[in-house]
Design a protein around this motif. Structure first.
Motif, mmCIF file in Angstrom:
data_model
loop_
_atom_site.group_PDB
_atom_site.id
_atom_site.type_symbol
_atom_site.label_atom_id
_atom_site.label_comp_id
_atom_site.label_asym_id
_atom_site.label_seq_id
_atom_site.Cartn_x
_atom_site.Cartn_y
_atom_site.Cartn_z
ATOM 1 N N ARG A 232 0.864 -1.176 0.000
ATOM 2 C CA ARG A 232 0.000 0.000 0.000
ATOM 3 C C ARG A 232 0.905 1.232 0.000
ATOM 4 N NH1 ARG A 232 -1.777 3.117 4.142
ATOM 5 N NH2 ARG A 232 -0.877 1.813 5.777
ATOM 6 N N THR A 233 0.445 2.315 -0.599
ATOM 7 C CA THR A 233 1.276 3.520 -0.611
ATOM 8 C C THR A 233 0.510 4.711 -0.025
ATOM 9 O OG1 THR A 233 0.542 4.090 -2.855
ATOM 10 C CG2 THR A 233 2.608 2.857 -2.650
ATOM 11 N N ARG A 246 -1.819 1.500 -4.359
ATOM 12 C CA ARG A 246 -1.205 0.174 -4.211
ATOM 13 C C ARG A 246 -0.301 -0.068 -5.407
ATOM 14 N NH1 ARG A 246 -2.793 -2.660 -0.038
ATOM 15 N NH2 ARG A 246 -4.734 -2.011 0.939
ATOM 16 N N TYR A 247 0.674 -0.935 -5.219
ATOM 17 C CA TYR A 247 1.488 -1.336 -6.371
ATOM 18 C C TYR A 247 1.845 -2.812 -6.284
ATOM 19 C CZ TYR A 247 5.718 -1.012 -3.407
ATOM 20 O OH TYR A 247 6.657 -1.186 -2.426
ATOM 21 N N THR A 248 2.072 -3.374 -7.455
ATOM 22 C CA THR A 248 2.601 -4.729 -7.593
ATOM 23 C C THR A 248 3.855 -4.630 -8.437
ATOM 24 O OG1 THR A 248 0.381 -5.713 -7.590
ATOM 25 C CG2 THR A 248 2.171 -7.042 -8.516
ATOM 26 N N THR A 266 -1.352 1.725 -8.881
ATOM 27 C CA THR A 266 -2.699 2.294 -8.804
ATOM 28 C C THR A 266 -2.693 3.394 -7.757
ATOM 29 O OG1 THR A 266 -3.673 0.142 -9.305
ATOM 30 C CG2 THR A 266 -5.137 1.801 -8.390
ATOM 31 N N ARG A 267 -3.224 4.523 -8.105
ATOM 32 C CA ARG A 267 -3.369 5.590 -7.110
ATOM 33 C C ARG A 267 -4.823 6.029 -7.067
ATOM 34 N NH1 ARG A 267 2.046 8.662 -8.967
ATOM 35 N NH2 ARG A 267 3.513 7.240 -7.972
ATOM 36 N N HIS B 122 -3.848 -7.901 -10.216
ATOM 37 C CA HIS B 122 -3.930 -6.469 -9.910
ATOM 38 C C HIS B 122 -4.719 -5.822 -11.050
ATOM 39 C CE1 HIS B 122 -1.624 -2.692 -8.308
ATOM 40 N NE2 HIS B 122 -2.774 -2.334 -8.849
ATOM 41 N N PHE B 123 -5.895 -5.332 -10.732
ATOM 42 C CA PHE B 123 -6.743 -4.676 -11.729
ATOM 43 C C PHE B 123 -6.914 -3.207 -11.358
ATOM 44 C CE2 PHE B 123 -8.868 -7.563 -14.757
ATOM 45 C CZ PHE B 123 -8.270 -8.749 -14.373
#
Lengths: 268, 144
Positions: A232-233, A246-248, A266-267, B122-123
């Motif tokens: 999580r960011t 979040r990032y992967t 994703t932000r 991850h979507f």
């Protein structure tokens, strides 16, 4: 004829190149440093099949064993008991030599062979044979004695790489990314952009829109030679508001290094 | 009985088909029990049962025609693979009109016992898409 049959077997299981020659058969099976024993079956006075086998050691039971490298029956001789005769002959040799087991591998899509082996009373031992050869074998041999930095202590190293990634986004450190991104890297950006390595480096070179980027709840999962790092960011938006996302990141072990092969950010 | 996907690309095609058919049972066979999902409805979910309940059941019934755009990147390393690319779905907006909703998806797959299973997904929606862009359920339309 033996070389011809051994090459035909390779062709049958999809191995190209037909590497066997008469000289290699003589050297491998009959030379002063023979690597394996060959038995040839004859039917109606003509060669009908062969086996190659080598004494080994079964560490499951701590006793001598026999390893069957190849068994092959010519198409014209199939269904006439030649395969059974060959395996039975090797089994007899195994017992004579004091072996506790006779073992071999089989291509998993060779249904005919699997059925034949089951009829012999053989059972499947669920292992997968790994192989390293050619240039990769020589590269591995050259690393004898070296510490495996990518696998020996993967988690601390990946934690460090993850921290470096976040820090380098914050500081627009293009050089860090040049060192740690794979050539086939693909970034899925928070704006929906899909950027290859060069495109992502250009994005990094520009100052990012967010500040105070931090990663929380970092989780590192190892899947074979791939690591999934997700988190999580929190960050500060250009308007001063707090943001979350979040990032992967996907890292792959290549040679003795971990390289990032994909990232998805994703932000909210 | 359908054979399990033999390649990551076949896995992706089968997953698209499961989403389009709202076939949760088929989708379950394609994910590992310990999978983690970052979604567009649920932010982060761990475990297949939770992924189905909190993400798929809230999204799949609302969308139509889910598919990845051509050229999705597929990388492999032994028994592990990753897929990244853009996807499109059709949804029905609050005004009853259909529109195409784009997004991005990333999967990590692991081959376990000869079967490719997703261990992470991850979507994300494009920023132009609000969360309401998930669209209405068919039952919502019936109530209007």
């Amino acid at each position: 004829m033996l070389a011809e049959m051994a090459n035909d077997l390779n062709d049958h299981v999809g191995i190209r190149g037909r590497p066997f020659t008469a000289e290699r058969i003589v050297s491998g099976a009959f030379g002063p440093d023979a690597a394996f024993t060959a038995l040839v079956a004859e039917l109606d006075g003509a060669p009908a099949g062969y086996v190659f086998f080598t004494p080994g050691y079964n560490t499951d039971v701590a006793a001598p064993s026999m390893w069957l490298h190849d068994i092959f029956v010519t198409p014209a001789a199939r269904g006439r008991g030649v395969g059974f005769a060959l395996v039975a002959a090797v089994a007899a040799e195994t017992v004579r030599a004091g072996g506790a087991s006779l073992e071999w591998s089989v291509h998993t899509d060779n249904a005919g062979a699997l059925e034949f082996y089951r009829r012999l009373g053989a059972v499947t031992v669920e292992t997968r044979i790994m192989s390293v050869d050619g240039e990769r074998l020589r590269a591995l041999a050259a690393r004898a004695g070296e510490h495996d930095s990518a696998h020996g202590d993967s988690a601390p190293l990946l934690e460090e790489l993850n921290a470096g990634y976040i820090r380098s986004v914050r500081t627009s450190d293009v050089r860090w990314f040049e060192e740690h991104l794979a050539e086939d890297f693909l970034n899925t950006g928070p704006d929906g952009s899909l950027a290859d390595r060069a495109g992502f480096l250009r994005q990094i070179a520009r100052q990012g829109a967010v500040t105070n980027l931090e990663a929380h709840e970092v989780r590192i999962r190892l899947v074979g030679d791939v690591a999934i790092i997700h988190a999580r960011t929190s960050y500060t938006r250009p308007d001063g508001q707090a943001g979350a996302g979040r990032y992967t990141d996907i890292w792959a072990r290549r040679g003795n290094r971990w390289l990032c092969v994909a990232a998805h950010v994703t932000r909210g | 009985m359908t054979a399990p996907p033999a390649t990551p690309e076949q896995w992706l095609r089968a997953f698209e088909a499961a989403v389009r058919a709202r076939d949760f049972a088929a989708g379950r066979t394609m994910f590992a029990d310990d999978a983690v999902a970052f979604g567009t409805w649920a932010r982060a979910v761990a475990g297949l049962d939770n992924i189905v309940r909190e993400q798929w059941q809230n999204v799949w019934p609302r969308i139509r025609g889910f598919h990845f755009e051509p050229g999705a990147h597929i990388g492999t390393a032994g028994d592990t693979a990753w897929i990244a690319g853009g996807w499109l779905t059709e949804v029905t907006g609050p005004d009853g009109r259909s529109f195409t909703r784009p997004g991005r998806g990333t999967f990590v797959l692991e081959r376990r016992g000869g079967t490719w299973l997703a261990v992470h997904s991850h979507f994300s929606l494009l920023p132009s898409q609000s969360e309401s862009a998930h669209g209405r359920l068919p039952s919502d339309a019936a109530r209007r």
